[in-house]
Design an enzyme around this catalytic site. Structure first.
Site: not given
Length: 239
Positions: A64, A66, A140
């Site tokens: 949604y 990068s 992440e």
């Protein structure tokens, strides 16, 4: 007949003003109360998310932010998707390392509860699921405990409902930011810059790629115009 593409107010000219100077590109130390995740910890998360029988299954990631314009790993298929119950929001703060500083911390995108979100679904190579998942988590979830841990969501794509992994804000993490006006968010995004670049660049690339894929996010569209206004006021006062 295809419509004329929308012209973004925020441009590469604006982004060019806000560049990192004298910022170390080394991996920064984690914030207080967090630690750098080990490969073993990431592997344990993969086992928990996917289970032992994953050799022949489809594993999808819902992007949604990068991850849309800079995927963390390889994929063999992509398609647009819609997730209900979550919306894209600048609610992950405060970033004073990657795209911010102590003086001007940044706000990152995460999925927050409520509404809906259009994004991109990536299917991982079935013969390299663990390798790709490891690369994804290392990017992440470099630090633990994560402020936006992975979770399963249902994404609608065409006539299919696809179970996909994505990253949603933990409202109890201490890094959850809410209640800011669009003007306040835009002011943050126009100033914040760190080792990985500026928040203006992050917003520009996200909106640009969403629009290229036929996904119009009204909130981000409003923010990019406001950010352009703030940058012009700071760097082009006489324009």
């Amino acid at each position: 007949m295809a419509g004329i593409p929308r012209q973004m107010r925020l441009t590469e000219r604006h982004v060019g003003y806000v560049q990192p100077t004298g910022v170390s590109t080394d991996m920064p130390a984690p914030p207080e109360g967090m630690w750098t995740a080990s490969e073993a910890e990431h592997q344990a998360i993969i086992e928990q998310l996917l289970g032992p029988d994953r050799a022949d299954r489809e594993v999808w990631i819902f992007a949604y932010g990068s991850l849309i314009w800079r995927p963390a790993c390889d994929f063999v298929e992509s398609r647009n998707g819609l997730v209900h119950g979550w919306h894209r929001a600048f609610c992950l703060g405060w970033n004073n390392r990657f795209r911010g500083s102590d003086e001007n911390p940044g706000l990152m995108l995460a999925l927050d509860r409520g509404g809906a979100c259009k994004g991109v679904l990536y299917r991982l190579p079935p013969d390299r699921i663990d390798t790709c998942m490891m690369a994804l988590l290392q990017r992440e979830m470099a630090w633990l405990p994560s402020a936006f841990p992975p979770r399963w969501v249902n994404a609608r794509s065409g006539d299919r409902t696809i179970r996909a992994l994505t990253f949603c804000i933990d409202r109890h993490s201490g890094r959850y930011v809410s209640g800011l006006t669009d003007q306040a968010i835009a002011e943050v995004l126009a100033k914040a810059v760190g080792a990985r670049g500026s928040m203006a660049e992050y917003l520009f690339a996200t909106v640009q790629h969403l629009e290229a894929m036929g996904i119009h996010d009204p909130h981000l569209w409003q923010l990019q115009a406001l950010v352009a206004d703030h940058i012009e006021a700071a760097y082009e006062p006489d324009r």
